[in-house]
Design a protein around this motif. Structure first.
Motif, mmCIF file in Angstrom:
data_model
loop_
_atom_site.group_PDB
_atom_site.id
_atom_site.type_symbol
_atom_site.label_atom_id
_atom_site.label_comp_id
_atom_site.label_asym_id
_atom_site.label_seq_id
_atom_site.Cartn_x
_atom_site.Cartn_y
_atom_site.Cartn_z
ATOM 1 N N LEU A 193 24.620 49.507 17.812
ATOM 2 C CA LEU A 193 23.189 49.313 18.081
ATOM 3 C C LEU A 193 22.345 49.786 16.911
ATOM 4 O O LEU A 193 21.425 49.096 16.466
ATOM 5 C CB LEU A 193 22.789 50.064 19.362
ATOM 6 C CG LEU A 193 23.353 49.532 20.682
ATOM 7 C CD1 LEU A 193 23.120 50.533 21.813
ATOM 8 C CD2 LEU A 193 22.734 48.177 21.038
ATOM 9 N N THR B 32 22.845 47.400 13.936
ATOM 10 C CA THR B 32 22.214 46.102 14.191
ATOM 11 C C THR B 32 20.696 46.224 14.065
ATOM 12 O O THR B 32 20.032 45.364 13.492
ATOM 13 C CB THR B 32 22.596 45.590 15.594
ATOM 14 O OG1 THR B 32 24.020 45.531 15.678
ATOM 15 C CG2 THR B 32 22.017 44.208 15.862
ATOM 16 N N ILE C 204 13.015 46.938 22.967
ATOM 17 C CA ILE C 204 13.725 46.876 21.684
ATOM 18 C C ILE C 204 15.223 47.122 21.893
ATOM 19 O O ILE C 204 16.056 46.419 21.330
ATOM 20 C CB ILE C 204 13.129 47.901 20.679
ATOM 21 C CG1 ILE C 204 11.685 47.484 20.338
ATOM 22 C CG2 ILE C 204 13.972 47.983 19.415
ATOM 23 C CD1 ILE C 204 10.977 48.418 19.392
ATOM 24 N N VAL C 205 15.566 48.102 22.720
ATOM 25 C CA VAL C 205 16.988 48.366 22.978
ATOM 26 C C VAL C 205 17.644 47.125 23.567
ATOM 27 O O VAL C 205 18.737 46.726 23.157
ATOM 28 C CB VAL C 205 17.184 49.574 23.918
ATOM 29 C CG1 VAL C 205 18.670 49.824 24.171
ATOM 30 C CG2 VAL C 205 16.532 50.818 23.333
ATOM 31 N N ARG D 254 16.757 44.003 23.187
ATOM 32 C CA ARG D 254 16.843 42.949 22.172
ATOM 33 C C ARG D 254 18.012 43.226 21.221
ATOM 34 O O ARG D 254 18.812 42.348 20.905
ATOM 35 C CB ARG D 254 15.517 42.868 21.388
ATOM 36 C CG ARG D 254 15.427 41.677 20.443
ATOM 37 C CD ARG D 254 14.051 41.589 19.774
ATOM 38 N NE ARG D 254 13.765 42.744 18.929
ATOM 39 C CZ ARG D 254 14.142 42.816 17.643
ATOM 40 N NH1 ARG D 254 14.791 41.838 17.082
ATOM 41 N NH2 ARG D 254 13.868 43.902 16.917
ATOM 42 N N VAL D 255 18.123 44.503 20.760
ATOM 43 C CA VAL D 255 19.197 44.863 19.838
ATOM 44 C C VAL D 255 20.554 44.748 20.538
ATOM 45 O O VAL D 255 21.539 44.318 19.939
ATOM 46 C CB VAL D 255 18.972 46.286 19.271
ATOM 47 C CG1 VAL D 255 20.144 46.732 18.423
ATOM 48 C CG2 VAL D 255 17.696 46.328 18.445
ATOM 49 N N ALA D 256 20.596 45.083 21.828
ATOM 50 C CA ALA D 256 21.850 44.960 22.576
ATOM 51 C C ALA D 256 22.288 43.503 22.641
ATOM 52 O O ALA D 256 23.466 43.193 22.455
ATOM 53 C CB ALA D 256 21.703 45.541 23.978
ATOM 54 N N LEU D 257 21.355 42.611 22.841
ATOM 55 C CA LEU D 257 21.704 41.185 22.882
ATOM 56 C C LEU D 257 22.225 40.724 21.521
ATOM 57 O O LEU D 257 23.238 40.040 21.425
ATOM 58 C CB LEU D 257 20.496 40.345 23.310
ATOM 59 C CG LEU D 257 20.751 38.820 23.304
ATOM 60 C CD1 LEU D 257 21.803 38.444 24.350
ATOM 61 C CD2 LEU D 257 19.463 38.040 23.549
#
Lengths: 475, 98
Positions: free
Chosen positions: A349, A352, B7-8, B10-13
């Protein structure tokens, strides 16, 4: 004495085997040791019960070596201590493994590690934690914690680890053994399951400096299968094992002796610097002004590269696949969510995020620029010194669970080892004493790129002349 | 630094990870603390500093000669596959039926 063979170093066993000792006897001693101890220590991800000496001789003929679980051994489980790779049997040998086999080494198993080498404590393995042989309530360091703990507890003669931000040197320090991260480009990473490709190096973890030189001599060298391996001849490291540091310029960076460092660690390292002085070395004060930014740069660059390297674990080609996926996206997402542990997810995470559109310049590019400043610090410092001597770790081994829920505190335990990875330098950790409570303390020696010989000379001289008590953990 | 739940997610996706609600808040606050620490880098003026993506100063593009060499047989390459058919890796349906 035959029953004490497990206590020996590789070079001692070479002499004994020349005089007729059978390799099988060494293995018997180690298996007996593993059977008694490893349920307590957890250094092994896999014990190879069918290990045997192969015909053909070689530099490491008949000597058992433990290989970290992120290094491919053909046909044997190689899992990075992660659920997502459980059952993976590589179809080829890593170049370092091929070289070990060619030189007659006996591969005794796979060493436990932090999942995908993400960690400084060996607590994140899917096999459970490795414990420190000096105090079973404490961590052995990481991520090559299994390799270091196995060497320290005499469950193997030698081991290979990998080092991306200190993963060889820090566990070596915390377990009281020798660990070398070679220069970036010195050892092929072909078959090392990648974490951060601009930082990773494979290196030896051994009981003494002579064995480290012996093992590096076998694994070092150009390999066309790794385009970052450098075509520079491998010196005969044995010739660098001279007990002499007269005139050697020993740099001591003031930035490595700051608030937060354990007092006993600081005292042991300062005593060590005086040992060099007493042996005729010239101690010079140096400055590495960007040291305090190294951890920040590393925790952008490392996770960024890791998030990219770990994209390959998607359930399609190997390893774990979540059952009954509805479509491809569902297969990817569920495979990765079920297969990766918490720290792996955290780093993916973070990486990314730092690489994502809109943040790339602010984080990743900024970190690469700061990396330039850190490298320049070393280039400048090496105008005034031949080696740089520091603590390997700011503290001795901490307790299991102590930093498990505070990632930032965990990351800061690599503060003194990360700069060598960012600058591509070789660095060794050697034992330099014990705390009052009996925990080992490590001394780090860094040198210019490809100056492993200088490191070996300094480390060997220290090992021979410093009055460091020879102790074994009580197990 | 605050990393909000959006945001978490979105970044996880982007990372191909699915997170439970409690994980989203845990990672959000941990990433926030880490990024806060990392923002220390802004103290350094790097305007005229070139980036270092690796440390091998002399390394340029590395090519090998274009010569055929044996590589893994399909059978060996497929040995670790969770699912395969013939000479292929088998995955869930990609293109939907009309």
């Amino acid at each position: 004495m035959m029953e004490d063979l497990h206590l020996s170093t590789g070079h001692e066993l070479k002499v004994l085997m020349r005089d007729g000792l059978e390799s099988a006897k060494i293995l018997d001693a180690l298996y007996a040791r593993i059977d008694v101890l490893d349920s307590k220590i957890g250094a092994f991800a896999l014990v190879n019960r069918k290990a045997h000496r192969r015909p053909g001789g070689g530099t490491l003929d008949g000597i058992p070596v433990l290989v970290k679980d992120n290094i491919c051994v053909k046909g044997e489980d190689t899992t990075c201590s992660s659920k997502i790779l459980k059952g993976f049997k590589p179809p080829y040998d890593a170049t370092v493994v091929r070289r070990l086999k060619e030189e007659g080494a006996v591969l005794i198993g796979k060493a436990n590690m932090d999942e995908f080498a993400f960690g400084s404590s060996c607590e994140t393995s899917c096999y459970g934690p490795t414990r420190n042989p000096w105090d079973l309530e404490r961590i052995p360091g990481g991520s090559s914690g299994g390799s270091a703990a196995a060497v320290a507890s005499d469950e193997t003669i030698m081991a290979l680890g990998s080092d991306t931000g200190g993963s060889i040197r820090q566990p070596a320090a915390l377990c009281g053994v020798v660990g070398l991260k070679p220069t970036y480009g010195r050892v092929s990473r072909y078959g090392l399951i990648a974490f951060a490709s601009s930082l990773d190096q494979i290196g030896p973890i051994t009981k003494d400096v002579e064995d480290a030189a012996l093992l590096l001599g076998v694994i070092a060298g150009y390999d066309e299968m790794d385009s970052t391996s450098v075509d520079i001849p491998v010196p005969d490291y044995a010739t660098s094992l001279a007990s002499d540091v007269k005139g050697l310029r020993v740099g001591v960076p003031k930035e490595y002796f700051v608030k937060g460092i354990d007092r006993e660690v600081e005292a042991a390292v300062k005593r060590s610097i005086n040992v060099f002085k007493d042996l005729g070395a010239l101690v010079v004060d140096i400055s590495l002004p960007h040291t305090e930014y190294a951890v920040s740069a590393y925790y952008i660059i490392g996770p960024a590269e890791a998030s990219s390297n770990l994209a390959r674990f998607d359930g399609a080609h190997y390893g774990y696949r979540a059952p009954d996926a509805k479509n491809m996206l569902d297969m990817y997402v569920r495979t990765r969510s079920e297969g990766f542990g918490r720290e792996a997810k955290r780093r993916i995470l973070l990486g990314t995020y730092c690489l994502s559109s809109g943040y790339y310049d602010a984080y990743y590019l900024k970190a690469l620029k700061v990396r330039t400043k850190i490298k320049e610090d070393f280039d400048n410092a090496f105008k005034f010194c031949d080696i740089i001597v520091t603590p390997t770790s700011p503290t001795p081994a901490f307790r299991i669970g102590e930093k498990a829920n505070d990632p930032l505190a965990m990351y800061l335990s690599d503060i003194f080892t990360i700069p060598a990875n960012l600058a591509g330098l070789p660095g060794i950790s050697i034992p330099c004493g014990f705390t009052r409570s009996g925990l080992p303390i490590g001394l780090q020696i860094m040198a210019k790129p490809f100056a492993e010989e200088t490191i070996f000379r300094a480390a060997y001289t220290f090992e021979r002349n410093a009055d460091i008590e020879k102790r074994k953990p009580k197990l | 630094m605050k990393i909000d739940k959006e945001i978490v997610r979105r970044v996880a996706l982007l990372s191909r990870l699915s997170l439970a609600e409690d994980e989203i808040s845990e990672y959000g606050s941990q990433l926030g603390a880490i990024l806060e620490y990392i923002s220390k880098l802004n103290e350094i003026d790097t305007r005229d500093v070139p980036p270092t993506s690796h440390t091998l100063a002399t390394l340029k593009n590395v090519y090998r000669k274009d010569i055929l060499k044996p590589s893994l047989k399909a059978e060996e390459a497929l040995k670790n596959a969770p699912s395969s058919e013939g000479d292929f890796f088998k995955v869930p349906q990609i293109i939907e039926k009309r």
